[in-house]
Structures are given as structure tokens and as C-alpha cells.
Design an enzyme around this catalytic site. Sequence first.
Site, short mmCIF file in Angstrom:
data_model
loop_
_atom_site.label_atom_id
_atom_site.label_comp_id
_atom_site.label_asym_id
_atom_site.label_seq_id
_atom_site.Cartn_x
_atom_site.Cartn_y
_atom_site.Cartn_z
N CYS A 54 -1.86 -0.14 -13.85
CA CYS A 54 -2.63 -1.25 -14.41
C CYS A 54 -3.90 -0.75 -15.12
CB CYS A 54 -3.00 -2.23 -13.29
SG CYS A 54 -3.87 -3.68 -13.91
N CYS A 58 -10.18 -2.56 -10.87
CA CYS A 58 -10.53 -3.21 -9.59
C CYS A 58 -10.64 -2.14 -8.50
CB CYS A 58 -9.48 -4.26 -9.23
SG CYS A 58 -9.08 -5.36 -10.62
N CYS A 61 -7.99 -1.62 -5.68
CA CYS A 61 -6.55 -1.76 -5.94
C CYS A 61 -5.80 -0.45 -6.11
CB CYS A 61 -6.35 -2.62 -7.19
SG CYS A 61 -4.59 -3.01 -7.43
N CYS A 98 6.38 -15.32 -3.93
CA CYS A 98 5.34 -14.99 -4.90
C CYS A 98 5.62 -13.63 -5.55
CB CYS A 98 3.98 -14.95 -4.19
SG CYS A 98 2.64 -14.47 -5.31
N CYS A 129 5.80 -18.85 -7.05
CA CYS A 129 4.42 -18.51 -7.36
C CYS A 129 4.44 -17.19 -8.10
CB CYS A 129 3.62 -18.36 -6.05
SG CYS A 129 1.90 -17.84 -6.32
N CYS A 189 -3.42 -21.20 -6.57
CA CYS A 189 -3.60 -20.37 -5.38
C CYS A 189 -4.74 -19.41 -5.72
CB CYS A 189 -2.32 -19.60 -5.09
SG CYS A 189 -2.50 -18.35 -3.79
N ARG A 261 -4.72 -19.14 3.68
CA ARG A 261 -3.72 -18.11 4.02
C ARG A 261 -4.35 -16.82 4.51
NH1 ARG A 261 -0.75 -17.48 -0.56
NH2 ARG A 261 0.24 -19.42 0.05
N1 SAM Z 1 -2.82 -7.97 -11.60
C1 SAM Z 1 -2.97 -9.33 -11.30
C2 SAM Z 1 -4.40 -9.71 -11.05
O1 SAM Z 1 -5.16 -8.91 -10.49
O2 SAM Z 1 -4.78 -10.83 -11.36
C3 SAM Z 1 -2.11 -9.80 -10.15
C4 SAM Z 1 -1.84 -8.87 -8.98
S1 SAM Z 1 -3.26 -8.38 -8.01
C5 SAM Z 1 -2.62 -7.06 -7.05
C6 SAM Z 1 -3.45 -9.77 -6.90
C7 SAM Z 1 -4.57 -9.74 -5.92
O3 SAM Z 1 -4.28 -8.85 -4.85
C8 SAM Z 1 -5.93 -9.29 -6.38
O4 SAM Z 1 -6.63 -10.29 -7.05
C9 SAM Z 1 -6.63 -8.98 -5.06
O5 SAM Z 1 -7.31 -10.12 -4.59
C10 SAM Z 1 -5.46 -8.63 -4.13
N2 SAM Z 1 -5.53 -7.21 -3.73
C11 SAM Z 1 -5.22 -6.14 -4.49
N3 SAM Z 1 -5.43 -4.99 -3.81
C12 SAM Z 1 -5.88 -5.34 -2.59
C13 SAM Z 1 -6.29 -4.59 -1.44
N4 SAM Z 1 -6.29 -3.25 -1.43
N5 SAM Z 1 -6.68 -5.27 -0.34
C14 SAM Z 1 -6.69 -6.63 -0.35
N6 SAM Z 1 -6.33 -7.39 -1.40
C15 SAM Z 1 -5.94 -6.75 -2.52
C1 DTB Z 2 -3.31 -12.33 -2.60
O1 DTB Z 2 -4.40 -12.94 -2.52
N1 DTB Z 2 -2.96 -11.29 -1.85
C2 DTB Z 2 -1.66 -10.79 -2.22
C3 DTB Z 2 -1.20 -11.81 -3.30
N2 DTB Z 2 -2.36 -12.65 -3.45
C4 DTB Z 2 -0.66 -11.36 -4.57
C5 DTB Z 2 -1.67 -9.36 -2.66
C6 DTB Z 2 -2.28 -8.44 -1.63
C7 DTB Z 2 -2.15 -7.05 -2.15
C8 DTB Z 2 -2.61 -6.01 -1.16
C9 DTB Z 2 -2.51 -4.65 -1.71
C10 DTB Z 2 -1.13 -4.22 -2.04
O2 DTB Z 2 -0.17 -4.43 -1.25
O3 DTB Z 2 -0.95 -3.57 -3.10
FE1 SF4 Z 3 -4.60 -4.52 -11.94
FE2 SF4 Z 3 -4.80 -4.33 -9.32
FE3 SF4 Z 3 -6.81 -5.37 -10.72
FE4 SF4 Z 3 -4.47 -6.74 -10.50
S1 SF4 Z 3 -5.89 -6.23 -8.85
S2 SF4 Z 3 -5.70 -6.43 -12.36
S3 SF4 Z 3 -3.02 -5.02 -10.43
S4 SF4 Z 3 -6.06 -3.23 -10.85
#
Ligand code: SAM
Ligand code: DTB
Ligand code: SF4
Length: 321
Positions: A54, A58, A61, A98, A129, A189, A261
Site C-alpha cells: 500500500c 499509516c 500498518c 468484510c 462490507c 462502519c 465491535r
Molecule cells: N486500506 C484501507 C484503508 O486504510 O482505509 C482499508 C484497509 S485498512 C487495513 C483498515 C483499517 O485496519 C485501518 O483503518 C486501521 O484502523 C486498521 N488497522 C490496520 N492495521 C492495524 C493494526 N496493526 N492494528 C490495529 N488496527 C489496524
Molecule cells: C477494522 O476496524 N479493523 C479491521 C477491519 N476494520 C478492516 C482490520 C484490522 C486489521 C489488523 C491488522 C491486520 O490484520 O493486518
Molecule cells: Fe494502506 Fe494500511 Fe493505511 Fe489501509 S491502513 S491505507 S492498507 S497503509
Amino acid sequence: MPASRYDWTVSEVVNLLGLPFNDLLYQAQCAHREHQPANQIQISTLLSIKTGGCPEDCAYCPQSAHYSTGLERENLLDLDAVRIAAQRAVQSGASRFCMGAAWRAPTDQDLDAVMRMIEIVQDEGLETCVTLGMLSASQAQRLADCGLDYYNHNLDTSPEFYGQIISTRVYQDRIDTLRHVREAGIRVCCGGILGMGESRRDRAGLLAQLAAQDPHPESVPINLLMRVEGTPLGDAANLDPLEFVRVIAAARITMPRSMVRLSAGREEMSDEMQALCFLAGANSVFYGETLLTTPNPDMHRDQALFTRLGLDADMGHSQPS
Ligand code: SAM
Ligand code: DTB
Ligand code: SF4
């Protein structure tokens, strides 16, 4: 039944978070019982349809291309893989499916492919979702026309702390996407992440932002940071588990009609902490052994927990005998 409020100030939420624990949980439990079935939880499953690589930065992430986390990058899943995962979700008793993609924003072509996936999931009788990043108004409308039930897009944290976590898009971009989703008639959501080094005031700021949306998001995922090595937050300090429970309680009080949730981070939570979260008003979980890329509790452990707590998890086969 008192009307929902959309004018919670940050200071009011800080005050809620600072109540004596028993008073806070009592207030949350009262709100819960007034607006939600007392012992029911909703089950969602997750599928990563496009993993890694990506362009966003973030800091939490594992899928960001800015960090070396050892995650293997994958192309968009094919339709058969989605069908099989949806069928598995039905068998496990989930009601919502989702699909998440590691995109900053989908292209219109990406959206064509995701819409075919949504139809496949609908055919299995699941609520749908998706979480695909930023959406324009016309993209949101296309998803609405295809019958999408929910769009997940998180605010993640307070507006003040946000800049320390993400630099590649601003808070207002998120608010705009949420508006496009809402105006297209898709249910929202929207939640955030705790344990990123934010202050209590930041946690209150996140809740105040969520509760300022009118209507409130139908689902509010509260994630506990999954610390992934290689990300800037890989060695973030532990959050006091009772502070996490307090935030769940304040989410329940400020958004009494929403599904709250318990999302990422359950793997690290004790059964007792999760029980406190359910007492505080959480009434939904992500279920299944992986979230998007990181682990989630074993399904047998979850079933045993729901049984021990007498929670009706709508799982058909897992009721206590
Ligand atoms: N890329 C899209 C975005 O960020 O809008 C959708 C997927 S992203 C992985 C969805 C959500 O997962 C993020 O907004 C964040 O709140 C959550 N997330 C990602 N990495 C995480 C982590 N290491 N621990 C907890 N939540 C996480
Ligand atoms: C949300 O708030 N948590 C989920 C879902 N929406 C998409 C994602 C959590 C991702 C945790 C890190 C991972 O598994 O990569
Ligand atoms: Fe990309 Fe992860 Fe940020 Fe979603 S949360 S925009 S997958 S870096």
C-alpha cells in the site's frame, strides 16, 4: 428513550473516561440494556482481497509499502477464492463478511472487480462490507447500486494526534469519504485504534468525532493496536487493559444505538478482559483465525468464551448444552 446526541464535547468524553470504573460501567450497561439486546453479539469475518504494497504510510500498518514487515504482497484475489471464503464464513455462523484491500483509493477498474465479489458474497446470504480506502461520491454510488450493506472507513484517532500516525492523507479526506458513503445510502462502519501512544484526551477526541456524525456510524470497530515488527509502532508501549475497557464503555454511552465491535487485538486480550468489554457494551467481534494479515483468536476459544458468558453469538451450532 432519550434521543441520540451529536454534540458530545471532548471534555465531556474525557470526564466520562475518568469516572470511577464501576460508575462508568454501570452507566454503559444501562445504555446498553436500554438500546441493545443484553446478551447478543454480532459476528463478522474478514478477508483480505488485496494484500500489502500500500502506498500510504499509516504507522500501525503491516501492509504499508513504506515499512519492511516481511509481509508477502499479493494481487487481487480471484472470485473463486472469495466464494470459498464466504461459504466458510456462513458455515462458521458469521452474519457479515468484510473484504479489505490495501489501497489508498480504488480505481474505477478495481471497483468493477470488487462489485463482482460483493455479488458473490450476497449470493451466499451474507451482509456485505468492504474497506477499500478513500471513495469519491460517484464510486460510493456505484457500490450502493450494487447493494453493498456497509463501508468501513476508520478515523483511527483524534484530529490532533492523527498527524503523528499518517502523513499521506489528512483527517478531512476521511470525513469526506464518510460523507460520500453516507450520502450514497450505505451504512457506515467507522472506528479507530487504541494503544498507539495517544493520550486519554486523544481517545476522547476520537469518540467525540465519531459521535458527531449524524446519524452515528451503525458499526464502531474499536481496535487495539496489533504491534507489527518493522512498522514505526512495532514497539509501542502497552495500553492499560482497563483504559481500553473504559473507551468501550464511553463508546456505548455516546453511541447507544451503534454496534460496538471488539476488533483487532483480541488475540492479546484475556477472556476476562473481553468479558469486561462485553459488560461495557461491546456487542460485535471479528471472528476467524486471521484479521486481514495478523492473528485473531482460535474459533474454538471464542466459542468457549461465548458459551461461558451465555452470549448468543448467533452461531447456530455453538450454544451451551
Ligand atoms: N486500506 C484501507 C484503508 O486504510 O482505509 C482499508 C484497509 S485498512 C487495513 C483498515 C483499517 O485496519 C485501518 O483503518 C486501521 O484502523 C486498521 N488497522 C490496520 N492495521 C492495524 C493494526 N496493526 N492494528 C490495529 N488496527 C489496524
Ligand atoms: C477494522 O476496524 N479493523 C479491521 C477491519 N476494520 C478492516 C482490520 C484490522 C486489521 C489488523 C491488522 C491486520 O490484520 O493486518
Ligand atoms: Fe494502506 Fe494500511 Fe493505511 Fe489501509 S491502513 S491505507 S492498507 S497503509
